[in-house]
Design an enzyme around this catalytic site. Structure first.
Site, mmCIF file in Angstrom:
data_model
loop_
_atom_site.group_PDB
_atom_site.id
_atom_site.type_symbol
_atom_site.label_atom_id
_atom_site.label_comp_id
_atom_site.label_asym_id
_atom_site.label_seq_id
_atom_site.Cartn_x
_atom_site.Cartn_y
_atom_site.Cartn_z
ATOM 1 N N CYS A 167 18.457 -19.379 -54.856
ATOM 2 C CA CYS A 167 19.173 -18.708 -55.931
ATOM 3 C C CYS A 167 20.377 -17.958 -55.357
ATOM 4 O O CYS A 167 20.259 -17.328 -54.311
ATOM 5 C CB CYS A 167 18.205 -17.722 -56.576
ATOM 6 S SG CYS A 167 18.999 -16.600 -57.684
ATOM 7 N N GLY A 223 17.054 -13.427 -59.497
ATOM 8 C CA GLY A 223 17.772 -13.329 -58.227
ATOM 9 C C GLY A 223 16.992 -13.413 -56.929
ATOM 10 O O GLY A 223 17.624 -13.486 -55.881
ATOM 11 N N GLY A 274 15.021 -15.842 -55.749
ATOM 12 C CA GLY A 274 14.606 -17.188 -55.337
ATOM 13 C C GLY A 274 15.253 -17.677 -54.056
ATOM 14 O O GLY A 274 16.356 -17.257 -53.679
HETATM 15 P P1 5GP Z 1 11.304 -19.426 -54.741
HETATM 16 O O1 5GP Z 1 9.831 -19.523 -54.830
HETATM 17 O O2 5GP Z 1 11.929 -20.687 -54.217
HETATM 18 O O3 5GP Z 1 11.767 -18.213 -54.009
HETATM 19 O O4 5GP Z 1 11.844 -19.212 -56.230
HETATM 20 C C1 5GP Z 1 11.614 -20.170 -57.240
HETATM 21 C C2 5GP Z 1 12.322 -19.723 -58.503
HETATM 22 O O5 5GP Z 1 13.741 -19.629 -58.288
HETATM 23 C C3 5GP Z 1 12.227 -20.686 -59.666
HETATM 24 O O6 5GP Z 1 10.979 -20.660 -60.294
HETATM 25 C C4 5GP Z 1 13.355 -20.205 -60.554
HETATM 26 O O7 5GP Z 1 12.998 -19.089 -61.331
HETATM 27 C C5 5GP Z 1 14.396 -19.749 -59.552
HETATM 28 N N1 5GP Z 1 15.468 -20.749 -59.426
HETATM 29 C C6 5GP Z 1 15.354 -22.075 -59.240
HETATM 30 N N2 5GP Z 1 16.555 -22.665 -59.151
HETATM 31 C C7 5GP Z 1 17.468 -21.693 -59.280
HETATM 32 C C8 5GP Z 1 18.893 -21.663 -59.298
HETATM 33 O O8 5GP Z 1 19.579 -22.680 -59.121
HETATM 34 N N3 5GP Z 1 19.478 -20.459 -59.499
HETATM 35 C C9 5GP Z 1 18.746 -19.320 -59.686
HETATM 36 N N4 5GP Z 1 19.402 -18.195 -59.931
HETATM 37 N N5 5GP Z 1 17.393 -19.300 -59.652
HETATM 38 C C10 5GP Z 1 16.773 -20.465 -59.456
#
Ligand code: 5GP
EC number: 1.7.1.7
Length: 345
Positions: free
Chosen positions: A186, A181, A183
């Site tokens: 996300c 959650g 991301g």
């Molecule tokens: P960020 O660095 O952008 O904050 O987080 C990256 C992570 O977000 C990814 O490695 C993956 O675990 C998560 N993530 C990527 N795409 C999605 C999505 O469509 N839904 C959700 N719940 N998590 C995502």
């Protein structure tokens, strides 16, 4: 129903308290880590920052740049076997400790990753990635992978609690990916109401993993180099970044032009964009749990890498850690109600 009433913390709830230090310069800080993994018994040395296995950031082009900084890229699972063949045919062996081959948990995923590993036995890392690592079938898949690939270093996730970290490590994972959650793209917390503030997840999961000789990746939620430092300070062995690495030349995703400014498309792997692209649309029984956003174009990724690594080095100098390895034990978090001064944005 149970209610846990102790407060769980995210990166924005804390700062790292400075400590007396005899380090004179950031250049004295060693960001390399050396690990021997629990099951594979493989030894790895490098800078433990990983580009996320998303279409946009887990590209071969990103991998080439990050490898030059000794960092890792979890290559997204949508490259064809032919694309893998072409990529690896033109790289030397130095690339293998710098890339992970990603997979989901379907029979087709298993066959595809087996074909890639069969053709390229020097690949060292397998990243088994699902949104919800709590399913029994996921644990069984991890065990099946371990049985098939005794010598590969297996990453499995995502989970956010110590007992599940232990179960995955005992089932064959070397490294557990932590984060539900947080991301940047996300929407799980909004759509499902499920999640765990990332810093507390990291602190609790690192403790569980290290007790068994396993490792964790803090995955998601970093918005600035300071958050990366906080993740390491909380006990993460590796930090995975999506949004912070988005928008660069080496990323996938369309380049768009609006009002004379350039943007790159960045989307979650459970977004409507990703599901339209890879699964023929969003299935009727589920909601999209990812956003699609336009990120201002940021040029080559090297500049961002320098910014991230410079920030982590700086954190180390503030607490007197001459090596990244020492950052966790030298970190005292203070709970705060303010972060940066926003007067100029
Ligand atoms: P960020 O660095 O952008 O904050 O987080 C990256 C992570 O977000 C990814 O490695 C993956 O675990 C998560 N993530 C990527 N795409 C999605 C999505 O469509 N839904 C959700 N719940 N998590 C995502």
């Amino acid at each position: 129903m149970f209610l846990e009433s102790d407060i769980k913390l995210g990166f924005s709830d804390v700062l790292i308290r400075p400590k007396r230090s005899n380090l004179k310069s950031r250049s004295q800080v060693d960001l390399q880590r050396h690990f021997k993994f629990l099951h594979s018994r493989h030894e790895w040395t490098g800078v433990p920052v990983i580009a996320a296995n998303m279409d946009t950031t887990g590209t071969f082009e990103v991998a080439d740049r990050l490898a030059s900084h000794e960092m890792l890229t979890a290559i997204h699972k949508h490259y064809s076997i032919a694309e893998w063949d072409a990529y690896l045919a033109s790289r030397n062996d130095d690339i293998y400790p710098r890339i992970m081959v990603s997979t989901g948990t379907s029979e087709a995923d298993f066959e595809k990753v087996s074909a890639i590993l069969g053709k390229h036995p020097k690949l060292e890392f397998i990243c088994i990635d699902v949104a919800n690592g709590y399913a029994e079938s996921f644990v069984e898949f991890v065990a099946k992978m371990r049985e098939a690939y005794a010598e590969k270093t297996i990453v499995a996730g995502n989970v956010v609690t110590g007992e599940m970290v232990e179960e995955l490590l005992l089932s064959g994972a070397d490294i557990v990916k932590v984060g539900i959650g947080p991301g940047s793209v996300c929407t799980t917390r909004v759509k499902a109401g499920v999640g765990y503030p990332q810093l507390s997840a990291v602190i609790e999961c690192a403790d569980a993993a290290h007790g068994l000789g396993g490792r964790i990746i803090s995955d998601g939620g970093c918005t600035c180099p300071g958050d990366v430092a906080k993740a390491f300070g909380g006990g993460a062995d590796f930090v995975m970044l999506g949004g912070m690495f988005a928008g660069h030349d080496e990323c996938g995703g369309q380049l768009l032009e609006r009002g004379g400014r350039q943007f790159k498309l960045f989307y979650g792997m459970s977004s409507t964009t990703a599901m339209d692209k890879h699964a023929g649309g969003v299935a009727s029984y589920r909601a999209s749990e990812g956003k699609t956003v336009e990120v201002p174009y940021r040029g080559p990724i090297d500049e961002t890498v320098r910014d991230v690594l410079g920030g982590v080095r700086s954190a180390c100098t503030y607490v007197g850690a001459s090596a990244l390895k020492e950052l966790t034990k030298r970190t005292t978090f203070i709970r705060v109600q303010e972060q940066e001064n926003r007067i100029f944005g």
